[in-house]
Design an enzyme around this catalytic site. Structure first.
Site, PDB file in Angstrom:
ATOM      1  N   GLU A 223      33.374  18.365  17.310  1.00 24.63           N
ATOM      2  CA  GLU A 223      32.375  19.430  17.420  1.00 24.63           C
ATOM      3  C   GLU A 223      32.966  20.501  18.332  1.00 24.63           C
ATOM      4  O   GLU A 223      32.956  20.367  19.554  1.00 24.63           O
ATOM      5  CB  GLU A 223      31.064  18.876  17.977  1.00 24.63           C
ATOM      6  CG  GLU A 223      30.406  17.818  17.095  1.00 24.63           C
ATOM      7  CD  GLU A 223      29.934  18.367  15.763  1.00 24.63           C
ATOM      8  OE1 GLU A 223      29.814  19.613  15.632  1.00 24.63           O
ATOM      9  OE2 GLU A 223      29.693  17.571  14.846  1.00 24.63           O
ATOM     10  N   CYS A 257      28.170  27.058  22.278  1.00 20.89           N
ATOM     11  CA  CYS A 257      29.277  27.121  21.323  1.00 20.89           C
ATOM     12  C   CYS A 257      28.909  27.829  20.034  1.00 20.89           C
ATOM     13  O   CYS A 257      29.779  28.357  19.340  1.00 20.89           O
ATOM     14  CB  CYS A 257      29.792  25.716  21.014  1.00 20.89           C
ATOM     15  SG  CYS A 257      28.549  24.609  20.316  1.00 20.89           S
TER      16      CYS A 257
END
Length: 527
Positions: A223, A257
């Protein structure tokens, strides 16, 4: 009065192999496989988080300057809700699954799919949402029946220490452990054999993780981050675009993010967007972001220096904000107008409260720039008309997308989340968290009574292909030009829909199969 936080201490490197071996050995005792055990561990983890809520809030404030609201919203309640959702659905997910569309000739072999644990897994968390992005994958690992070692980020040391305390007092220590430390401890962990590695963090470290996993062919879920584009056309609601994109960059001081890394804006509406951003900033922070209890701080001096360097090196012009305070690790939400797609503010991930705006001539130019800056971003944020949005979604790839908003696709806890290409591989959240940590094992059982029917597969093969072809070779429903052919029988069989149709077809198919088996067995007996 603020609670006393447990101290952060590195796990002795010499202890790491022993801890890993203990947790790995536990897996082979079959202790974690019963569904009731998994559910009990998840429930105990839930109450462990509840009981240490004050410490989590204090730790997130110490590490990131997070407000109580942001910590409750994106850390504590997120994980608690995830546990409750998994707790309600785990028994259903874990059931042996009957696959669809099994050929009639294979039906009596009882094809099925088991959901088996992978084994002993390593979870490496990150600092921006230290509780959520560390405990979130752990919930999936527990649900899947695995044992796990958790490595929180050393860049959020207070949160890491609290997580170690929570696991130590709430779940089975022979199955789940925390190892704290920095690069040396992580390297020691990567030197061990794992059945899966789950990593959340930067693409650069993701490459290190993938490289370490390659020699043992260890599967990984990565991720990662992304230079995520937002595209605002002249047909967009500029007022809403400004408020929503600004929120995406002030939450957690931009250390998200999936927040937009830059905004590509039709040149005709750039002045309007800047004015609306100023207005939204005044609404959100009437006394300024620095004085607001709702605005966070940068996680570390290292991250502060990195973001400051990006702002110092840009050739763009600051149009809003720009104030910094190194001692407090404070960076004001800062809007910068840039003109060059190769500007570092576009090509590098800021992971902070920087909002570059680049004027474009039209939508085609915006799409071209987005695809050239980063072909596979983690998130994509189109603002425009329905047709424009569809064009953007079609022509720009991404791990996920939020239309007319900032990263809402990443805040729905039951929606699978993950990247694509160099923004990540694999997904989790909700049902996907369970699927991430199990192996779907196909299993068949062939009854003894089928032996005569299966004689067609044994040598000598002479004369047997024709018999096999009648039983198992499918005929295409399309011609040489790729056109679908519809015959009368196919038309009749495709009438109706849903479970009733499937039930009728299955009953009819079984009846046909029974007759076919009788004929085949009769032929075999005569032979």
């Amino acid at each position: 009065m603020a609670p006393n936080l447990p101290p952060f201490a590195n796990t002795p490197i010499d202890d790491i192999p022993k801890i890993v071996e203990e947790v790995r050995s536990t897996f082979f005792t079959q202790k974690t496989k019963p569904i009731e055990f998994r559910l009990r561990q998840l429930r105990k983890l839930y109450w462990g988080i509840v009981d240490h809520e004050a410490e989590i809030i204090e730790a997130c404030k110490k590490d990131l300057g997070k407000s109580v609201y942001e910590t409750q919203l994106s850390e504590i309640k997120w994980v608690e809700n995830d546990i409750i959702f998994v707790n309600k659905n785990l028994e259903k997910w874990a059931k042996v699954e009957k696959p669809e569309d099994i050929p009639l000739t294979n039906y009596f072999m009882r094809p099925r799919i088991r959901k088996d644990p992978l084994g002993c897994v390593l979870i490496i968390g990150t600092f921006n949402f230290p509780i959520n992005l560390t405990f979130g994958p752990l919930v999936g690992a527990i649900a899947g029946g695995n044992t796990a070692i958790v490595k929180p980020s050393e860049q959020a040391p207070a949160s890491a220490a609290v997580m170690q305390k929570i696991l130590a007092v709430s779940v089975d220590p022979s199955c789940y452990r925390v190892i704290n430390g920095g690069i040396p401890e992580t390297q020691a962990l990567l030197a061990e054999k794992w059945d899966k590695i789950f990593f959340t963090g930067s693409a650069n470290v993701g490459k290190i993780i993938a490289k370490a996993a390659a020699p043992t062919l260890t599967p990984v879920t990565l991720e990662l981050g992304g230079r995520n584009p937002a595209i605002v056309t002249k047909k967009a609601d500029i007022h809403l675009a400004a408020r929503r994109l600004l929120w995406g960059k002030i939450f957690n001081a931009g250390q998200v993010c999936i927040s937009q890394n830059y905004i590509l804006v039709d040149k005709d509406v750039v002045p309007t967007l800047v004015a609306e951003l100023k207005s939204a900033m005044a609404d959100f922070f009437p006394n300024g972001a620095k004085e607001s209890p709702d605005y966070g701080r940068i996680a570390s001096n290292q991250q502060f220096s990195r973001i400051k360097k990006m702002l110092d090196n840009t050739s763009g012009k600051i149009v809003i904000g720009g104030t910094m305070d190194a001692e407090q690790r404070f960076i004001e939400p800062t809007v910068i107008e840039v003109s060059d797609p190769s500007d570092s503010l576009l090509t590098e991930e800021s992971f902070g409260p920087l909002i570059p705006i680049m004027p474009v001539e039209n939508l085609d130019e915006a799409i071209r720039i987005a695809n050239s800056v980063h072909a596979t971003p983690l998130g994509l944020y189109p603002f425009g008309s329905k047709d424009e949005v569809e064009k953007i979604l079609t022509e720009v790839r991404s791990g996920g997308a939020s239309v007319n908003d900032a990263w809402t696709h990443g805040v729905i806890p039951t929606l699978a989340f993950g990247g694509v290409g160099d923004s990540g591989s694999g997904s989790y959240r909700g049902r996907a968290s369970f699927d991430c940590f199990v192996h779907r094992r196909s299993v068949t059982t062939t009854p003894r009574w089928m032996e005569k029917l299966l004689a067609v597969r044994y040598p000598p093969y002479e004369g047997k292909y024709e018999q096999y072809a009648k039983m198992s070779v499918s005929k295409p429903n399309f011609d040489r030009e790729g056109n679908i052919k519809f015959g009368f029988i196919r038309y009749i069989l495709t009438l109706g829909s849903g479970s009733a149709k499937r039930g009728i077809l299955r009953a009819a198919a079984l009846a046909v199969l029974a007759v076919a088996l009788q004929i085949a067995l009769g032929r075999t007996a005569r032979a």
